[in-house]
Design a protein around this motif. Structure first.
Motif, mmCIF file in Angstrom:
data_model
loop_
_atom_site.group_PDB
_atom_site.id
_atom_site.type_symbol
_atom_site.label_atom_id
_atom_site.label_comp_id
_atom_site.label_asym_id
_atom_site.label_seq_id
_atom_site.Cartn_x
_atom_site.Cartn_y
_atom_site.Cartn_z
ATOM 1 N N LEU A 11 38.180 -15.540 -66.980
ATOM 2 C CA LEU A 11 38.759 -15.819 -65.671
ATOM 3 C C LEU A 11 37.956 -15.121 -64.574
ATOM 4 C CD1 LEU A 11 41.063 -17.032 -64.017
ATOM 5 C CD2 LEU A 11 42.396 -14.984 -64.488
ATOM 6 N N PHE A 14 34.712 -16.972 -64.008
ATOM 7 C CA PHE A 14 34.959 -18.240 -63.319
ATOM 8 C C PHE A 14 35.088 -18.025 -61.816
ATOM 9 C CE2 PHE A 14 36.383 -22.576 -63.205
ATOM 10 C CZ PHE A 14 37.225 -22.624 -62.105
ATOM 11 N N PHE A 551 39.140 -24.788 -65.021
ATOM 12 C CA PHE A 551 39.916 -23.730 -65.656
ATOM 13 C C PHE A 551 41.378 -24.154 -65.668
ATOM 14 C CE2 PHE A 551 42.586 -19.956 -65.243
ATOM 15 C CZ PHE A 551 42.103 -19.126 -66.252
ATOM 16 N N TYR A 553 45.205 -22.724 -67.162
ATOM 17 C CA TYR A 553 45.927 -21.624 -67.808
ATOM 18 C C TYR A 553 47.419 -21.955 -67.871
ATOM 19 C CZ TYR A 553 48.366 -17.187 -68.386
ATOM 20 O OH TYR A 553 49.219 -16.207 -68.827
ATOM 21 N N SER A 585 38.925 -23.897 -70.578
ATOM 22 C CA SER A 585 37.935 -23.763 -69.521
ATOM 23 C C SER A 585 36.653 -24.464 -69.949
ATOM 24 C CB SER A 585 37.654 -22.285 -69.223
ATOM 25 O OG SER A 585 37.139 -21.632 -70.371
#
Length: 690
Positions: A11, A14, A551, A553, A585
């Motif tokens: 994360l 990214f 991405f 989540y 991702s």
């Protein structure tokens, strides 16, 4: 494996990448997003009015092996396919459906607008070829008034559209590990008022595990033609014939030491399933005026299923038919839709002894008949929605669905007994929803409250003695949802964030009492709450090279609120079968010369496998890569080449689990369906335009 130590650095990378690019990218390098994983405005959605939905298509499908539909679905936050094999998939949406032992239920599935979910709510994604799909739209939760208001929501499958005013022939050929071979040959033709597409597909593979060979052939016909200035007709025919060996689940020792093994009893019986599936649908669309349109469909489906199993041999077939009619239009400022859907099926099934132990190692052998049953099932839905713009930015939507379900069971094997037949007529249920949407130039914020339900599955409606369970009730729940969508960095990035909570009561539990015997009961309440985050960025590295990181989540904070099983109180425990954290991702690179590279990653947290939370599967990371090249050979012929690696680091992971597994005869419980080891594939596509 610790989620924070493994997933959070990804994360950080990214967002760091986005920050650097956002600062260094000049205005003249802005590129329009050609696809958005969560909300794809380029393709008109089927969800009514302001109802939020998630959509995948085109570029998302191209990232993966054409046999790997679960990986494409798992790009969507809140949606997770647990895949035991090509023919064994369980789709869960925000935790709904996670406790189903096998297959997918508690949602409605539609194929080109035709309902394909059977009379007890079961859906089979494996009945459709990945390469024939143009888009998949998922409405999460019961806010889909026009599509059933099921707790898990609705999945809308759409075939590829014919290219306007073109006639073309496309052949896609793929080979790979485990002697995998796949071919899809499609022909399409489009001219004024007429569109036709016809495709044939073939897939065969030996599989990663013992006793896991798979072979499938299919035909798909989809045609639309204008019958007048205001009317058109569409015909859909989907035929699938496949045979799939069944390795089944394995215990922890086998999973850790040799995940290619099949369960010993399934291997000895050479267990498999053979399916023939036919779906036909005829739809008529009529434009009464610029303010009112109607589409009415009639449809028929047939499934012939034969499955030799170690404990018995199942022989079944299902005839299903019905209609769906929907009006859409607008009046003054308001948009509206209303209609009705009727589905009825006749399910015939019988079981026979399996004498595989007396067959000299030759697998299953049919013995005496053990049962013979028929069940008539019908559902009727009335639905309507009204969307009204309160101001130029603020809109409100009200929807309602009314459902009536009836089961009629008959035991033909014991016709003289007192329990040879039984009926269950569920009370009619009213399912309202209310939504608000505030939209501005850079994005929108929306809120929804909706009520949904789930019918019990076949196993849950019957007792182990094979009679209707008189005490079973429908699950019901109320869903609360708040979300937002933003367009950032001068529209180079789209961000979606959603918070939700769903309270479900009369939780349906399929309690296993023998190797192939379950009894359903309503065991308490669950709370499904969580958040979903989807990000996608599109930018240029050079004038000819673009890149698109993305991405997704999911946080699942799902738990039993009230769940007492005999002397065991599981209240407060995390919901079985659901990972708390899940992350997808990746990044797509595309060059103007036709070269593209797709790198994808998935993290799945540990999954509680028993209601007591006494054992969980291990968390895992899986990485895939695919390299492709496309070029024009001539004005009529184009060529595509691809090669890919799945599970690059050869992780041993559970791609699916069987919850609350029980070991019979002193054997270890069989919880695990291993995912494939490192494997490769190569593809060739030829496109000829007439």
């Amino acid at each position: 494996m610790n989620f924070k130590s493994k997933a959070l650095p990804l994360l950080f990378i990214f967002f760091t990448t986005l920050s650097i690019v956002a600062q260094n990218t000049q205005k003249d390098s802005i590129t329009q997003l050609d696809e958005v994983v969560l909300t794809q405005e380029a393709i008109p959605k089927k969800a009514t009015g302001i109802t939020p939905s998630s959509k995948i298509a085109g570029k998302t499908f191209e990232r993966f092996n054409p046999t790997d539909i679960p990986s494409a679905f798992n790009q969507i936050s809140g949606v997770y396919i647990l895949s035991g094999a090509i023919n064994t998939n369980r789709i869960t949406v925000r935790g709904i459906g996670s406790r189903t032992p096998y297959g997918t239920n508690k949602l409605r599935m539609y194929f080109n607008g035709i309902p394909v979910t059977n009379g007890t709510g079961s859906s089979t994604i494996e009945a459709y070829d990945f390469e024939n799909l143009g888009a998949v739209e998922i409405i999460k939760g019961p806010k889909a008034s026009a599509f059933g208001s099921n707790l898990g929501g609705a999945i809308l499958l759409e075939t590829k559209a014919s290219v306007q005013e073109k006639t073309q022939l496309i052949n896609s050929f793929t080979i790979g590990s485990y002697n995998m071979l796949k071919d899809n040959l499609s022909f399409s033709h489009s001219e004024d008022g007429f569109n036709l597409s016809l495709s044939y597909n073939h897939l065969e593979t030996d599989g990663f595990r013992q006793n896991s060979q798979f072979q499938r052939d299919g035909l798909l016909l989809n045609t639309q033609f204008r019958t007048g200035q205001k009317s058109s007709v569409a015909l859909l025919v989907n035929y699938i014939d496949y045979t799939a060996q069944i390795p089944s689940s394995i215990n922890q020792t086998d999973f850790e030491e040799n995940p290619t093994r099949a369960a010993s009893n399934w291997l000895a019986a050479q267990g498999y399933e053979a399916n023939t599936y036919i779906l036909t649908g005829l739809s008529h669309t009529y434009q009464f005026s610029e303010h009112l349109q109607n589409t009415t469909s009639i449809f028929y489906s047939y499934l012939d299923h034969y499955e030799p199993r170690p404990f018995n041999i199942l022989d079944e077939f299902t005839n299903g038919y019905g209609f769906r009619s929907r009006f859409t239009g607008n009046w003054r400022k308001a948009d509206f839709s209303f209609g009705a859907e009727f589905y009825r099926d006749e399910y015939h099934w019988g079981t026979f002894e399996n004498l595989y132990q007396e067959n000299n190692g030759n697998g299953s052998l049919v013995g005496d008949q053990l049962s013979d049953n028929i069940e008539f099932r019908r559902q009727f839905n009335l639905f309507g929605t009204l969307t009204y713009p309160i101001t130029s930015n603020l809109s409100a939507q009200m929807g309602i669905n009314w459902n009536k379900t009836h089961y009629d069971f008959r035991d033909l094997f014991n016709q003289g007994s007192a329990n040879a037949s039984a009926e269950r007529d569920f009370d009619a249920i009213l399912l309202p929803n209310l939504g608000l949407n505030y939209q501005w130039q850079q994005g929108k914020v929306y809120a929804n409250i909706s009520r949904g339900f789930s019918n019990p599955s076949l196993e849950e409606t019957l007792t182990p003695d094979g009679i209707i369970n008189p005490d079973i009730a429908q699950e019901t729940g109320t869903n609360y949802e708040l979300g937002t969508e933003w367009m950032l960095f001068q529209k180079r990035m789209i961000a979606n964030f959603t918070l939700y909570r769903m309270d479900v009561k009369n939780l349906l539990v399929a309690e296993r009492v023998d190797e192939d015997q379950y009894i359903g009961r309503n065991a308490g309440k669950t709370r499904h709450q969580g958040l979903e985050l989807d990000l996608k960025y599109s930018g240029k590295l050079t004038s000819k090279l673009t890149f698109a990181p993305y991405f997704s989540y999911t946080l699942n904070d799902h738990s039993f609120v009230e769940f007492v099983d005999e002397d065991n109180d599981y209240s407060g425990n995390p919901l079985t079968g659901v990972p708390k954290h899940r992350l997808s991702s990746g990044i797509d690179f595309r060059h103007s010369n036709g070269l593209q590279l797709n790198l994808t990653h998935q993290f799945v947290d540990e999954i509680p496998m028993t209601d007591a939370n006494s054992i969980s599967s291990d968390s895992f990371n899986v990485f895939h890569a695919k390299l492709g090249f496309r070029t024009a050979v001539s004005s009529q012929i184009s060529l595509g080449l691809s090669a890919g690696i799945n599970n690059i680091f050869d992780s041993n992971y559970a791609q699916s689990v069987l919850i609350n597994a029980v070991g019979f005869g002193g054997a270890q419980p069989r919880y695990y369906y291993p995912g494939n080891g490192r494997n490769y594939f190569w593809g060739l596509q030829l496109n000829y335009v007439f």
